[in-house]
Design an enzyme around this catalytic site. Structure first.
Site, PDB file in Angstrom:
ATOM      1  N   ALA A   1       6.229  -1.883 -16.650  1.00 23.62           N
ATOM      2  CA  ALA A   1       4.962  -1.396 -16.073  1.00 23.62           C
ATOM      3  C   ALA A   1       3.787  -1.846 -16.938  1.00 23.62           C
ATOM      4  CB  ALA A   1       4.988   0.123 -15.889  1.00 23.62           C
TER       5      ALA A   1
ATOM      6  N   ASP B   1      18.031  -4.000 -10.994  1.00 29.83           N
ATOM      7  CA  ASP B   1      16.610  -3.976 -11.308  1.00 29.83           C
ATOM      8  C   ASP B   1      16.371  -4.416 -12.754  1.00 29.83           C
ATOM      9  OD1 ASP B   1      13.889  -3.118 -10.408  1.00 29.83           O
ATOM     10  OD2 ASP B   1      14.100  -1.817 -12.160  1.00 29.83           O
TER      11      ASP B   1
ATOM     12  N   LYS C   1       8.475  -7.693  -8.552  1.00 24.69           N
ATOM     13  CA  LYS C   1       9.388  -8.533  -9.328  1.00 24.69           C
ATOM     14  C   LYS C   1      10.021  -9.643  -8.494  1.00 24.69           C
ATOM     15  CE  LYS C   1      11.751  -4.826 -10.622  1.00 24.69           C
ATOM     16  NZ  LYS C   1      10.776  -3.720 -10.631  1.00 24.69           N
TER      17      LYS C   1
ATOM     18  N   VAL D   1       1.945   3.030  -5.578  1.00 20.82           N
ATOM     19  CA  VAL D   1       1.286   2.239  -6.622  1.00 20.82           C
ATOM     20  C   VAL D   1       0.037   1.571  -6.065  1.00 20.82           C
ATOM     21  CG1 VAL D   1       1.489   0.265  -8.178  1.00 20.82           C
ATOM     22  CG2 VAL D   1       3.401   1.858  -7.940  1.00 20.82           C
ATOM     23  N   GLY D   2       0.143   1.054  -4.859  1.00 19.53           N
ATOM     24  CA  GLY D   2      -0.997   0.389  -4.236  1.00 19.53           C
ATOM     25  C   GLY D   2      -2.189   1.324  -4.084  1.00 19.53           C
TER      26      GLY D   2
ATOM     27  N   LEU E   1       3.259  -1.495 -20.136  1.00 16.14           N
ATOM     28  CA  LEU E   1       3.537  -1.799 -21.547  1.00 16.14           C
ATOM     29  C   LEU E   1       3.314  -3.286 -21.835  1.00 16.14           C
ATOM     30  CD1 LEU E   1       6.851   0.207 -22.139  1.00 16.14           C
ATOM     31  CD2 LEU E   1       4.526   0.861 -22.796  1.00 16.14           C
TER      32      LEU E   1
ATOM     33  N   LYS F   1      14.380  -7.905 -14.343  1.00 14.90           N
ATOM     34  CA  LYS F   1      13.434  -7.909 -15.462  1.00 14.90           C
ATOM     35  C   LYS F   1      13.905  -8.865 -16.558  1.00 14.90           C
ATOM     36  CE  LYS F   1      11.979  -3.174 -14.413  1.00 14.90           C
ATOM     37  NZ  LYS F   1      12.094  -1.747 -14.778  1.00 14.90           N
TER      38      LYS F   1
ATOM     39  N   GLU G   1       2.485  -8.763 -16.032  1.00  6.03           N
ATOM     40  CA  GLU G   1       2.843  -7.752 -17.026  1.00  6.03           C
ATOM     41  C   GLU G   1       3.617  -6.597 -16.396  1.00  6.03           C
ATOM     42  OE1 GLU G   1       3.834  -6.786 -19.932  1.00  6.03           O
ATOM     43  OE2 GLU G   1       2.022  -7.687 -20.771  1.00  6.03           O
TER      44      GLU G   1
ATOM     45  N   PHE H   1       0.841  -1.204   0.000  1.00  2.54           N
ATOM     46  CA  PHE H   1       0.000   0.000   0.000  1.00  2.54           C
ATOM     47  C   PHE H   1       0.874   1.250   0.000  1.00  2.54           C
ATOM     48  CE2 PHE H   1      -3.289   2.932   1.869  1.00  2.54           C
ATOM     49  CZ  PHE H   1      -4.194   2.821   0.824  1.00  2.54           C
TER      50      PHE H   1
END
Lengths: 354, 354
Positions: B151, B218, B123, B14-15, B153, B222, B146, B11
């Site tokens: 993000a 990071d 991730k 983004v949450g 895309l 990915k 996704e 939270f």
């Protein structure tokens, strides 16, 4: 994996490749159909069967007349074929890679009534009357149509993901014709329109009658499908389409049309120059915005714009939205071709039956 | 539409945005969780509840201590929250937008056992041990991730569609960090590395400690998620990652690291020049090919290559395959941001519950 089986309507080149791809990923193909008939083989058509039927088609034989060359195969109407598919265990589905404008009424709506998922490369059912589009797409868990726009490129799924997540799509623009992309690239490189079109036709890059590309109608169908997916309740006659030839050339015999191509050179050259004089580039694009008239035709784009980076036959679609407001989402790549079109159809079917 | 309800784990910013987006599309949010606790409100958290809790979080209060500010809300463990979600009618699901490395064991695998679909921006669960990745992704009808790469895309869905349709993906390369994209663009424009990094940090474009971006870790996560999606059974230690600072700088105090940035200028400037001397451009990219070592680091790209067209913070991923062999499929756009990340997570959940 639950057993999968796909009925393939349309047995031209894409249909043939789709059957091969489906069999390669372990999916049975018990039905194929062309405009003459559906062929049903309950145990699934083998690679050999498919080769036999492809060879027959290539030599001009309709499926209705080729059925005897395949053991255990019978001829059926589209309705019978759909009804048969619905009796199969596992996860049967139907793919439409034909160019049949009556596909909705002939078999697609029947399939949906029986809860068979349908996967389309055929643009016609979605770009004719609005009621058909709405009936076909009412239950999105039963239809995929990625391959109607940009073949296998993730165009529809990108748009649909945006819409589903509550994003407000504000502007979609796309170069949606490999042929027109090729022609515009060659114009940009200094070529003469007439020579480029003749060369493209000679190389097989255009339809047999290049006016089928140059009219923009195919691009307009794709633009309409994008717009309808965005919730715009519109029809083809509400799209402004710029043909790359004068109205008076539309009904000429093909030979005469090809002979008279040079008459268009000066006009198109002037448009290329006008764009160049502003430091811009000429592209043939579709522009779709909610509540706005849809335009399909020549546009002049600034360097750095998504469409400016395009070369050759690649397609490109750019999406701006409430969330993608500083920089658009852009999808680019080959937007036509047998393998990528068939793969787009197959991926939809597999996703719908996951 | 069957009633939908989403439990949101994580939270932070983004949450919070995800909760807003979910409520906006008519999806209930009966559970939110941070590392302190899950908060359960059976009737669904209202916009006002969410605002109250956001404000509490923004002022440093943990959810466990903020529960009393929301009527009818109770505190639960992650397991209890998952069990509660599984009792809901309709199509409940779970979103993980935390950075919790133990999410798989703490709640994600529990959710899958109860057939709750999960949608991840986190991730870590997919880029730690291989067994967790395999358990989490065993049933693809129950997981979407996704938003772990680029993000919102359409990166994972594009890759998955290719794989599903039997295409053989041969080469994936991507610019997967907005921050590194920004830095490389600025380098290309003639800036000094030290000044660019300081400016980017000052503008909030980097993590609080820029080494978290510059290390490439990071991006490597990915790349690992892409590779594992392609069926490569590998782990982080099999990825070669080039950090944009010397090993000896890794453990410096942040202030000293920032002070000593100019020591790196000459080395990076030389690399930019070396690329320029070949008419190429320097990018920071991940390159994934089946059966090959995965490289994450600086690459020199030719003009016209997909990565060459990139500028600023946009992400880009290019896919070559057996079917896309003449020209790749390319996806480009903003690969970070609250709204687009949340929208990516929400779209996955809605797709899984369609």
């Amino acid at each position: 994996m639950a057993s999968r089986s796909l009925a393939v309507f349309g047995f031209g080149n894409v249909g043939r490749v789709l059957c091969e791809q489906a069999v390669a990923v372990g999916c049975a193909v018990p039905v194929i159909a062309d405009s003459s008939a559906a062929i049903v083989k309950k145990s699934g058509l083998t690679r050999e069967d498919l080769e036999t039927l492809s060879a027959a088609k290539a030599s001009g034989t309709r499926l209705a007349d080729a059925v005897s060359s395949v053991a255990e195969a019978t001829v059926a109407t589209p309705t019978e074929a759909v009804n048969f598919m619905a009796t199969l265990p596992g996860k049967p589905g139907l793919a439409d890679v034909s160019a049949n404008a009556n596909a909705a009424n002939e078999y697609l709506l029947d399939a949906l009534k029986l809860k068979l998922p349908i996967s389309l490369a055929n643009k016609k059912p979605l770009s004719e009357d609005l009621a058909s589009f709405q009936s076909l797409t009412a239950d999105k868990s039963l239809i995929g149509y990625e391959a109607t726009v940009g073949a296998g490129l993730p165009v529809i799924c990108t748009l649909q993901r945006m819409i589903d997540s509550g994003d407000r799509v504000t502007h979609v623009e796309g170069q949606l014709s490999g042929t027109l992309g090729y022609i515009l690239s060659a114009l940009q490189a200094g070529g003469k329109f007439s020579e480029i079109v003749r060369e493209a036709k000679a190389q097989g890059f255009t339809e047999p009658d290049p006016r089928d590309d140059l009219s923009g109608t195919d691009v307009a169908r794709k633009a309409l499908i994008l717009a309808r997916t965005m919730g715009e309740n519109i029809s083809m006659d509400q799209i402004t389409v710029e043909a790359l030839f004068p109205e008076s050339f539309a009904s000429l015999p093909l030979d005469e049309f090809m002979d008279r191509l040079p008459e268009m050179d000066a006009d198109i050259e002037a448009k290329v120059q006008e764009a160049a004089s502003k430091g811009e580039m000429l592209r043939y694009a579709a522009v779709v915005e909610p509540g706005q008239p849809i335009n399909v035709g020549l546009v002049s784009v600034k360097p750095g714009a998504p469409l400016a980076s395009l070369q050759g036959t690649d397609n490109l679609v750019s999406f701006e939205s409430a969330f993608y407001n500083t920089s658009p989402t852009v999808v680019r790549g080959p937007g036509a071709g047998l393998e990528v079109t068939a793969a787009g159809v197959l991926a939809d079917y597999l996703l719908l039956t996951r």
